[in-house]
Motif scaffolding. Structure first.
Motif, PDB file in Angstrom:
ATOM      1  N   VAL A   1      48.169  46.603  27.606  1.00  0.00           N
ATOM      2  CA  VAL A   1      47.638  47.472  28.627  1.00  0.00           C
ATOM      3  C   VAL A   1      48.892  48.791  28.531  1.00  0.00           C
ATOM      4  N   TRP A   2      49.306  48.498  29.378  1.00  0.00           N
ATOM      5  CA  TRP A   2      50.808  48.548  30.193  1.00  0.00           C
ATOM      6  C   TRP A   2      51.083  49.805  29.356  1.00  0.00           C
ATOM      7  N   ILE A   3      52.103  49.495  28.325  1.00  0.00           N
ATOM      8  CA  ILE A   3      53.180  50.031  27.475  1.00  0.00           C
ATOM      9  C   ILE A   3      52.041  50.993  27.285  1.00  0.00           C
ATOM     10  N   LEU A   4      51.270  50.491  26.665  1.00  0.00           N
ATOM     11  CA  LEU A   4      50.057  51.775  26.029  1.00  0.00           C
ATOM     12  C   LEU A   4      49.969  52.638  26.704  1.00  0.00           C
ATOM     13  N   HIS A   5      49.800  52.405  27.822  1.00  0.00           N
ATOM     14  CA  HIS A   5      49.092  53.283  28.441  1.00  0.00           C
ATOM     15  C   HIS A   5      49.951  54.496  29.121  1.00  0.00           C
ATOM     16  N   THR A   6      51.730  53.943  29.741  1.00  0.00           N
ATOM     17  CA  THR A   6      52.873  54.576  30.234  1.00  0.00           C
ATOM     18  C   THR A   6      53.066  55.644  28.713  1.00  0.00           C
ATOM     19  N   THR A   7      53.298  54.763  27.246  1.00  0.00           N
ATOM     20  CA  THR A   7      53.504  55.837  26.800  1.00  0.00           C
ATOM     21  C   THR A   7      52.838  56.907  26.176  1.00  0.00           C
ATOM     22  N   VAL A   8      51.309  56.903  26.238  1.00  0.00           N
ATOM     23  CA  VAL A   8      50.647  57.955  25.863  1.00  0.00           C
ATOM     24  C   VAL A   8      51.362  59.076  27.460  1.00  0.00           C
TER      25      VAL A   8
ATOM     26  N   GLN B   1      53.160  48.444  40.906  1.00  0.00           N
ATOM     27  CA  GLN B   1      54.354  48.482  40.323  1.00  0.00           C
ATOM     28  C   GLN B   1      54.168  49.792  38.984  1.00  0.00           C
ATOM     29  N   ASP B   2      52.680  49.491  38.573  1.00  0.00           N
ATOM     30  CA  ASP B   2      52.595  50.680  37.494  1.00  0.00           C
ATOM     31  C   ASP B   2      52.802  51.909  37.258  1.00  0.00           C
ATOM     32  N   PRO B   3      54.526  52.573  36.329  1.00  0.00           N
ATOM     33  CA  PRO B   3      54.062  53.851  36.884  1.00  0.00           C
ATOM     34  C   PRO B   3      53.428  54.772  36.131  1.00  0.00           C
ATOM     35  N   SER B   4      52.415  54.035  35.518  1.00  0.00           N
ATOM     36  CA  SER B   4      51.402  54.965  35.088  1.00  0.00           C
ATOM     37  C   SER B   4      50.114  55.565  35.915  1.00  0.00           C
ATOM     38  N   LEU B   5      50.863  54.492  36.748  1.00  0.00           N
ATOM     39  CA  LEU B   5      48.921  55.107  38.195  1.00  0.00           C
ATOM     40  C   LEU B   5      50.260  54.995  39.372  1.00  0.00           C
ATOM     41  N   ASP B   6      48.485  55.875  39.968  1.00  0.00           N
ATOM     42  CA  ASP B   6      49.614  56.620  41.633  1.00  0.00           C
ATOM     43  C   ASP B   6      48.277  55.808  42.227  1.00  0.00           C
ATOM     44  N   LEU B   7      48.540  54.654  43.100  1.00  0.00           N
ATOM     45  CA  LEU B   7      47.449  53.697  43.529  1.00  0.00           C
ATOM     46  C   LEU B   7      47.840  53.706  44.524  1.00  0.00           C
ATOM     47  N   ARG B   8      46.400  54.122  45.771  1.00  0.00           N
ATOM     48  CA  ARG B   8      46.084  54.580  46.999  1.00  0.00           C
ATOM     49  C   ARG B   8      44.974  53.284  47.338  1.00  0.00           C
ATOM     50  N   VAL B   9      45.642  52.903  48.249  1.00  0.00           N
ATOM     51  CA  VAL B   9      43.875  51.602  49.089  1.00  0.00           C
ATOM     52  C   VAL B   9      44.335  51.966  50.246  1.00  0.00           C
ATOM     53  N   ILE B  10      42.817  52.210  50.681  1.00  0.00           N
ATOM     54  CA  ILE B  10      42.318  52.247  51.892  1.00  0.00           C
ATOM     55  C   ILE B  10      41.544  51.034  52.103  1.00  0.00           C
ATOM     56  N   HIS B  11      41.908  50.816  53.038  1.00  0.00           N
ATOM     57  CA  HIS B  11      41.276  49.328  53.923  1.00  0.00           C
ATOM     58  C   HIS B  11      40.505  49.741  55.122  1.00  0.00           C
ATOM     59  N   LEU B  12      39.345  49.725  54.704  1.00  0.00           N
ATOM     60  CA  LEU B  12      38.356  49.482  55.568  1.00  0.00           C
ATOM     61  C   LEU B  12      37.539  48.197  56.454  1.00  0.00           C
ATOM     62  N   VAL B  13      38.000  47.950  57.825  1.00  0.00           N
ATOM     63  CA  VAL B  13      37.741  46.796  58.317  1.00  0.00           C
ATOM     64  C   VAL B  13      36.394  47.349  60.065  1.00  0.00           C
ATOM     65  N   ARG B  14      35.799  46.312  59.853  1.00  0.00           N
ATOM     66  CA  ARG B  14      34.437  46.614  60.886  1.00  0.00           C
ATOM     67  C   ARG B  14      34.409  45.687  61.943  1.00  0.00           C
ATOM     68  N   ASP B  15      34.204  46.125  63.247  1.00  0.00           N
ATOM     69  CA  ASP B  15      34.066  44.695  63.799  1.00  0.00           C
ATOM     70  C   ASP B  15      32.820  43.433  63.314  1.00  0.00           C
ATOM     71  N   PRO B  16      33.939  41.965  63.113  1.00  0.00           N
ATOM     72  CA  PRO B  16      33.098  41.121  62.890  1.00  0.00           C
ATOM     73  C   PRO B  16      31.979  40.611  63.509  1.00  0.00           C
ATOM     74  N   ARG B  17      30.909  41.010  64.271  1.00  0.00           N
ATOM     75  CA  ARG B  17      30.435  40.902  65.540  1.00  0.00           C
ATOM     76  C   ARG B  17      29.189  42.294  64.738  1.00  0.00           C
ATOM     77  N   ALA B  18      29.312  43.058  64.003  1.00  0.00           N
ATOM     78  CA  ALA B  18      28.551  43.742  63.683  1.00  0.00           C
ATOM     79  C   ALA B  18      28.097  43.553  62.602  1.00  0.00           C
ATOM     80  N   VAL B  19      29.483  43.406  61.416  1.00  0.00           N
ATOM     81  CA  VAL B  19      29.330  42.980  60.530  1.00  0.00           C
ATOM     82  C   VAL B  19      28.060  41.617  60.045  1.00  0.00           C
ATOM     83  N   VAL B  20      27.687  40.605  61.207  1.00  0.00           N
ATOM     84  CA  VAL B  20      27.302  39.586  61.232  1.00  0.00           C
ATOM     85  C   VAL B  20      25.485  40.224  61.541  1.00  0.00           C
ATOM     86  N   LEU B  21      25.311  40.931  62.074  1.00  0.00           N
ATOM     87  CA  LEU B  21      23.895  41.511  62.379  1.00  0.00           C
ATOM     88  C   LEU B  21      24.064  42.278  61.210  1.00  0.00           C
TER      89      LEU B  21
END
Length: 380
Positions: free
Chosen positions: A21-28, A186-206
């Motif tokens: 899939v990587w080769i296919l989309h990179t070629t495209v 590492q895929d050159p056909s992707l511009d991947l950016r990760v947004i990591h959301l965290v929360r106080d675990p006590r609030a998560v439990v409630l």
């Protein structure tokens, strides 16, 4: 083929499939000379506010948003461990980032209409042309109207809609380790950016307690590897056990990004739910800048309104509207102190890493003037 054998077979060919899939989309991409899309992945844990964060990006007209695609993988293989499920999740995310919907035909029991996709109406892109061409669509995103009018749009139009947008945003709570996603970075056909959301675990439990039973199947998958290591019969884990695993997973995600090379570090943004609630416009601007989107006036107005209403405008599993600062403090009023202590012990390292102070007694818990969220470097 049994689910276990099917998944093992899948894992054995996953690398070859990914490379092809990587080769296919990179070629495209190289042959077309087209401008690369920006790809944003929101990762978090259950009941941490990721649905709301997804909606912040979903409200930009340049965004093609898909809510929780990894859920389909967990539903397909409910008897597997979370770690092994990262492989099919990774490949599904890769396909959707490339506007390739073909894997959906394997995961969905019926794949004729957009409405066969779970939570499809949470996406503005699927509620507007070219995905949906209903005559009475409003110019702005309106989820209830979308749900009523766009359900019979063909699933094939999903790919067309994706290709019409400059940004593809996927949201999931089922990625517990970023190492599995390294090939996507590492895929050159992707511009991947990760947004990591965290929360106080006590609030998560409630929040989890208010939906008791809803997450039982997910909790079993999260905790299955732990029980197998200890050679224990599979039993439903309690909330403290699950939160311990989830807190370690959030730490692992953050530490992977910190230890990566500088190029990858620039593709990672950590956001705390509490900071987003306290300063929605400032944090919203940071999110938009990280994603490479303009923070338009309409988005700012929506974000301000949705975080400053005194009473929620709707009830249900994904309720966004409300006084955001009251939501942040809610666990301090409603969670029993003995539960707080258990969660603080189970998530001690994560709380320190993400800047959440422990309470030492019930009086501190109830003292809302005592700030329990410390200043940390929020974007690393």
């Amino acid at each position: 083929m049994a689910p276990r054998l099917a998944l093992l077979r899948y894992a054995s060919i996953a690398l070859l499939t990914f490379l092809s899939v990587w080769i296919l989309h990179t070629t495209v991409d190289l042959e077309s000379g087209g401008v690369k899309r920006t790809h944003v992945l929101i990762v978090s844990s259950w009941r941490s506010g990721s649905s709301f964060l997804g909606q912040i990006l979903n409200h930009h007209p340049d965004v093609f948003y898909v809510y929780e695609p990894a859920r389909m993988v967990w539903l397909k293989f409910p008897k597997e461990k979370a770690g092994l499920l990262h492989y099919p999740i990774r490949d599904l995310l890769r396909s959707l980032f490339a506007c390739d919907i073909s894997p959906l035909y394997e995961y969905l029991p019926s794949s004729k209409y957009i409405s066969n996709l779970p939570f499809w109406s949470e996406s503005w892109a699927l509620c507007s042309p070219p995905a949906c061409n209903a005559l009475d669509l409003p110019t702005d995103y309106d989820q209830p109207i979308c749900y009523r009018t766009c359900g019979h749009a063909p699933l094939t139009s999903m790919a067309e809609s994706c290709e019409a947008h400059s940004h593809v945003v996927l949201k999931t709570v089922r990625v517990l380790d970023l190492r599995y996603l390294l090939p996507l970075f590492q895929d050159p056909s992707l511009d991947l950016r990760v947004i990591h959301l965290v929360r106080d675990p006590r609030a998560v439990v409630l929040s989890r307690m208010k939906f008791q039973g809803y997450l039982n199947d997910e909790d079993l998958i999260v905790f299955r590897e732990e029980q197998e290591k200890k050679k224990k019969k599979e039993t439903q884990p309690n909330v403290t056990q699950v939160m311990g695993k989830i807190c370690k997973a959030q730490m692992s995600i953050n530490e992977f990004a910190r230890q990566a090379d500088k190029a990858l570090q620039r593709k990672y943004l950590m956001i705390r739910h509490e900071d987003l609630s306290k300063e929605p416009l400032a944090v919203g601007k940071k999110i938009y800048e990280f994603a490479g989107l303009s923070f338009d006036e309409d988005v700012q107005k929506w974000l301000h309104n949705v975080t400053h209403e005194k009473e929620p405008a709707k009830k249900g599993f994904m309720t966004f509207v409300g006084d955001s600062m009251q939501i942040v403090q809610k666990w301090r009023k409603e969670l029993a102190y003995n539960v707080v202590v258990e969660i603080q012990d189970a998530c001690a390292e994560a709380m320190e890493l993400f800047g959440y102070r422990k309470v030492r007694n019930p009086k501190e818990q109830k003292n809302l003037a005592l700030n329990l969220v410390t200043d940390v470097e929020k974007d690393s």
